[in-house]
Motif scaffolding. Structure first.
Motif, mmCIF file in Angstrom:
data_model
loop_
_atom_site.group_PDB
_atom_site.id
_atom_site.type_symbol
_atom_site.label_atom_id
_atom_site.label_comp_id
_atom_site.label_asym_id
_atom_site.label_seq_id
_atom_site.Cartn_x
_atom_site.Cartn_y
_atom_site.Cartn_z
ATOM 1 N N VAL A 30 0.831 -1.204 0.000
ATOM 2 C CA VAL A 30 0.000 0.000 0.000
ATOM 3 C C VAL A 30 0.866 1.254 0.000
ATOM 4 C CG1 VAL A 30 -1.654 1.340 1.358
ATOM 5 C CG2 VAL A 30 -1.977 -1.120 1.083
ATOM 6 N N GLY A 31 1.926 1.250 0.804
ATOM 7 C CA GLY A 31 2.799 2.417 0.860
ATOM 8 C C GLY A 31 3.458 2.710 -0.470
ATOM 9 N N PHE A 32 4.024 1.680 -1.098
ATOM 10 C CA PHE A 32 4.727 1.886 -2.363
ATOM 11 C C PHE A 32 3.772 2.319 -3.476
ATOM 12 C CE2 PHE A 32 6.241 0.267 -6.458
ATOM 13 C CZ PHE A 32 7.482 0.888 -6.531
ATOM 14 N N VAL A 33 2.656 1.601 -3.604
ATOM 15 C CA VAL A 33 1.716 1.901 -4.691
ATOM 16 C C VAL A 33 1.067 3.270 -4.485
ATOM 17 C CG1 VAL A 33 -0.424 1.184 -5.799
ATOM 18 C CG2 VAL A 33 1.293 -0.523 -5.204
ATOM 19 N N GLY A 34 0.686 3.583 -3.239
ATOM 20 C CA GLY A 34 0.085 4.887 -2.987
ATOM 21 C C GLY A 34 1.037 6.029 -3.287
ATOM 22 N N TYR A 35 2.285 5.875 -2.881
ATOM 23 C CA TYR A 35 3.287 6.905 -3.159
ATOM 24 C C TYR A 35 3.566 6.989 -4.656
ATOM 25 C CZ TYR A 35 7.571 9.637 -2.381
ATOM 26 O OH TYR A 35 8.543 10.611 -2.384
ATOM 27 N N LEU A 36 3.568 5.848 -5.337
ATOM 28 C CA LEU A 36 3.789 5.839 -6.777
ATOM 29 C C LEU A 36 2.668 6.564 -7.522
ATOM 30 C CD1 LEU A 36 5.594 4.665 -9.097
ATOM 31 C CD2 LEU A 36 4.034 2.704 -9.119
ATOM 32 N N LEU A 37 1.437 6.414 -7.046
ATOM 33 C CA LEU A 37 0.295 7.029 -7.714
ATOM 34 C C LEU A 37 0.229 8.541 -7.501
ATOM 35 C CD1 LEU A 37 -2.613 4.498 -7.061
ATOM 36 C CD2 LEU A 37 -1.672 5.146 -9.282
#
Length: 440
Positions: free
Chosen positions: A275-282
């Motif tokens: 969640v952290g990686f994908v949210g930051y990526l988005l």
């Protein structure tokens, strides 16, 4: 007689005091423990990665998971060692007397009460929208049906409280929530899959954001801001400390508890990293402290609106199913504090229902009356959660009334106590300084 916190509500036939037959499998234990870990904190992980950077952020998550495993091991080792202390409160009472058990109960009640109120606030935001910095963010109900009296926050949350949460809260055993917990974890996985799909689509369209691998200390960024992320990580992963004893009491084989905790930690770490990686990526540097706000954006396509609605609803449903597990612990502690000499709670239907309704009504009215209390509970979480997860287990080992701690145990206990104290003080001081700085 030393006071203890009740771990279960229904006794078996002619049971020993505070003992309940094993009715839970290791899978049920994993689901209940994981549910307590993957709560509201999941939405703040991308914001912590924005502060720390990807690599330090992942390292901190792993370190916090390791420290949680260590302190849980401390608690389990001292549980039932003398044959008397079979709860967290019992272990604290055995080591520090009534003062220790009462201090634990107060911390648990403050932390869990705050978490439950925040859960209802988030559910209300998802269903009926919210207003932040003068900007109105519409909820899913308004987007689908327009603005009506029945989809205002007070009514939509009341409907959820009565028809979704109350039936689950009237179940007498925490094991009875295992299926709800399994669905809750499934919803968390669905949430991760959906936002991962959104990230892949954004990558194909060239719309992903640039990520920081390490913190950026330019533009007046303070080193002390790094400490504000640690209580968020700790609060997210350390909720299991108040869940392990009720879950352990209902395990068929209580020796499986350590394995259940480790599996739950591994599952939660994977979900938090994803969640952290994908949210930051988005969303990159525009990520908000509550990532749901970023999903409440205007979309020109019906597909985009549908995806945003599904993301928010899956998270809201997840919190609805986490709510009963946290409430169970709160109710047990309130009953033990107010009625320490009464019989088991489920054997007194009037008391059981009265405490349930009173607590649920209080949580509902506070969530409706005070819909913006994030900073207040952030400060409380930096103190009470730190005590429950790190300070109290470390103090139990350092007290070592049974003489079973090793030199390594005592060293680790000192480390976790100092870490909890320092990070909490720095985090609270930094947040206070930032708040007064912004108003000056």
């Amino acid at each position: 007689m030393k006071p203890e916190i009740s771990t279960t509500l229904l006794p078996k036939t002619n049971p020993p005091e505070n003992e309940v037959s094993g009715v839970s499998s290791i899978s049920g234990a994993v689901f209940n423990i994981s549910t307590s870990m993957v709560g509201a904190g999941i939405m703040s992980i991308p914001a912590t990665l924005k502060v720390l950077g990807i690599i330090p952020g992942f390292v901190v998550i792993i370190i916090m998971a390791f420290l949680v495993e260590v302190t849980v091991e401390f608690l389990l080792r001292y549980t039932n060692y003398s044959g008397e202390a079979n709860t967290y409160g019992g272990v604290m009472a055995e080591s520090f007397g009534k003062f220790g058990s009462v201090a634990l109960q107060i911390c648990i009640m403050i932390s869990n009460l705050g978490a439950l109120i925040i859960y209802l606030i988030i559910i209300g935001d998802v269903l009926s929208g919210s207003q932040s910095d003068g900007v109105l963010h519409s909820g899913v109900l308004q987007e689908c049906f327009g603005f009506h009296w029945w989809n205002e926050r007070a009514y939509s949350v009341l409907f959820i409280v009565i028809f979704v949460m109350l039936p689950l809260l009237l179940l007498p055993r925490v094991e009875s929530l295992a299926h709800a917990s399994a669905v809750s974890i499934l919803l968390a996985v669905v949430f991760v899959v959906i936002i991962a799909g959104m990230a892949v689509y954004a990558m194909l369209e060239g719309q992903t954001q640039e990520l920081k691998l390490f913190p950026d200390f330019s533009d007046g960024f303070s080193y002390f801001n790094l400490f504000t992320t640690i209580p968020v990580m700790a609060t997210a992963l350390s909720s299991c400390h108040v869940t392990i004893h009720p879950v352990r009491a209902e395990l068929e084989d209580q020796s499986n508890m350590r394995s259940a905790v480790r599996i739950s930690l591994a599952l939660s770490v994977v979900i938090y990293m994803a969640v952290g990686f994908v949210g930051y990526l988005l969303f990159g540097e525009s990520i908000m402290a509550d990532m749901l706000v970023n999903f409440d954006q205007t979309s020109n396509s019906p597909g985009g609106l549908l995806v945003n609605a599904i993301v928010r609803l899956s998270y809201a449903l997840h919190l609805m199913l986490v709510f009963p597990v946290i409430f169970y612990i709160l109710r047990a502690n309130v009953d033990e504090l107010i009625f320490p000499r009464k019989s088991l709670l489920a054997s007194d239907t009037t008391r059981f229902v009265s405490i349930t309704l009173a607590l649920l009504a209080f949580v509902y009215f506070v969530a409706i009356a005070l819909p913006n209390i994030w900073y207040f509970f952030q400060f409380m979480g930096s103190t009470t959660v730190a005590c429950i997860a790190f300070v109290f287990p470390g103090a139990i080992v350092l007290r070592d009334i049974h003489g079973i701690s090793t030199k390594i145990d005592r060293t680790m206990a000192i480390i976790v106590v100092i870490l909890a104290a320092v990070t909490s003080v720095v985090a609270i001081s930094t947040n206070l300084y930032s708040s007064f700085g912004n108003t000056s």
